[in-house]
Design a protein around this motif. Structure first.
Motif, mmCIF file in Angstrom:
data_model
loop_
_atom_site.group_PDB
_atom_site.id
_atom_site.type_symbol
_atom_site.label_atom_id
_atom_site.label_comp_id
_atom_site.label_asym_id
_atom_site.label_seq_id
_atom_site.Cartn_x
_atom_site.Cartn_y
_atom_site.Cartn_z
ATOM 1 N N THR A 15 0.821 -1.201 0.000
ATOM 2 C CA THR A 15 0.000 0.000 0.000
ATOM 3 C C THR A 15 0.855 1.251 0.000
ATOM 4 O O THR A 15 1.986 1.251 0.471
ATOM 5 C CB THR A 15 -0.937 0.036 1.228
ATOM 6 O OG1 THR A 15 -0.142 -0.024 2.408
ATOM 7 C CG2 THR A 15 -1.919 -1.104 1.205
ATOM 8 N N ARG B 38 -3.931 2.918 -0.116
ATOM 9 C CA ARG B 38 -4.442 2.337 -1.353
ATOM 10 C C ARG B 38 -3.293 1.619 -2.064
ATOM 11 O O ARG B 38 -2.206 2.158 -2.175
ATOM 12 C CB ARG B 38 -4.979 3.450 -2.246
ATOM 13 C CG ARG B 38 -5.540 2.965 -3.573
ATOM 14 C CD ARG B 38 -5.800 4.116 -4.518
ATOM 15 N NE ARG B 38 -6.720 5.085 -3.995
ATOM 16 C CZ ARG B 38 -8.013 5.144 -4.320
ATOM 17 N NH1 ARG B 38 -8.521 4.287 -5.170
ATOM 18 N NH2 ARG B 38 -8.791 6.075 -3.808
ATOM 19 N N GLY C 185 -12.050 2.592 -3.476
ATOM 20 C CA GLY C 185 -10.914 1.722 -3.806
ATOM 21 C C GLY C 185 -10.584 1.777 -5.279
ATOM 22 O O GLY C 185 -10.099 2.781 -5.780
ATOM 23 N N PRO D 173 -9.664 -0.357 -1.028
ATOM 24 C CA PRO D 173 -8.360 0.309 -1.155
ATOM 25 C C PRO D 173 -7.164 -0.631 -0.975
ATOM 26 O O PRO D 173 -6.105 -0.414 -1.559
ATOM 27 C CB PRO D 173 -8.384 1.368 -0.050
ATOM 28 C CG PRO D 173 -9.828 1.651 0.175
ATOM 29 C CD PRO D 173 -10.525 0.333 -0.067
#
Length: 123
Positions: free
Chosen positions: A32, A37, A71, A100
């Protein structure tokens, strides 16, 4: 020559995988960004892999990917029915919704078409 497990363990070369922070994440571990995200390439891989697990068919491509407030949203192309010649195979476009972190939340078949079909304007 027959060897036992103890001998195999001794002759194995040492692991060359990096340890600590330099270690790369696998496809199973979400990578991430600071926003929480997953990056676009990881989202594409996740959409294809997770849809494949559900459908039992290998995706041909990810034809669209866009970030959303919730997301990611992707369009994944899948061969639904293989025919001869290949151009008459039945394809489907699946809309895939990811959170996400890149986990599949929903999917639906958006369109079916033959592989040789070309999109026309206004469609």
């Amino acid at each position: 020559m027959i060897t036992n497990d103890r001998e195999r363990k001794r002759t194995r070369p040492p692991s060359r995988e990096p340890s600590g922070p330099a270690r790369k994440t696998s496809a199973e571990e979400p990578e991430t960004s600071g926003s929480g995200r997953v990056p676009a390439p990881q989202a594409m891989r996740n959409a294809a892999r997770q849809l494949s697990e559900l459908l039992g068919r290998a995706p041909q491509s990810v034809s669209a990917l866009k970030p959303t407030d919730e997301g990611w949203e992707a369009l994944v192309e899948v061969v639904e029915l293989e025919r001869v010649p290949d151009t008459s195979s039945v394809m489907a476009s699946y809309k895939v919704v990811l959170d996400p972190a890149g986990q599949l939340m929903a999917y639906e078949r958006a369109r079916r078409y033959t592989r040789a079909e070309v999109d026309r304007e206004g469609r």
